[in-house]
Design a protein around this motif. Structure first.
Motif: not given
Length: 104
Positions: A71-81
């Motif tokens: 879901l996060i990947a679907a609504v945000r352009s980038r994500w990570g840790a």
């Protein structure tokens, strides 16, 4: 979000915050910290005391969880840790339109 003129991103931001904070509550140890940063993009950061980085799982139809990072990947352009001395930070970024970046 309204103060920043980002009301149109409110629902997606609520989803990201609830997924990241919910995962930290379920799987990490405290204390937890949430930061929303606005510049050329909107960044949501959640800090916790765990060194375990979540990964996208292939949830089956009958699984009760495991879809949050999708879901996060679907609504945000980038994500990570990223690892920190006292734990980790999970982040998700949404690019802003140029007029929003300038505060118009």
């Amino acid at each position: 979000m309204a103060v920043w003129g980002l009301g149109d991103l409110e629902a997606a931001t609520e989803l990201v915050v609830s997924e990241l904070v919910g995962n930290a509550i379920r799987h990490a140890k405290g204390p937890l910290r949430l930061c929303l940063l606005r510049s050329r993009s909107l960044i949501c950061e959640v800090y916790d005391g765990s060194l375990t980085i979540p990964r996208i799982r292939r949830a089956t139809y009958t699984d009760g969880g495991g879809r949050g990072l999708y879901l996060i990947a679907a609504v945000r352009s980038r994500w990570g840790a990223r690892y920190l001395e006292e734990g980790k930070c999970l982040w998700a970024e949404q690019e802003l339109e140029p007029a929003v970046q300038e505060g118009h």
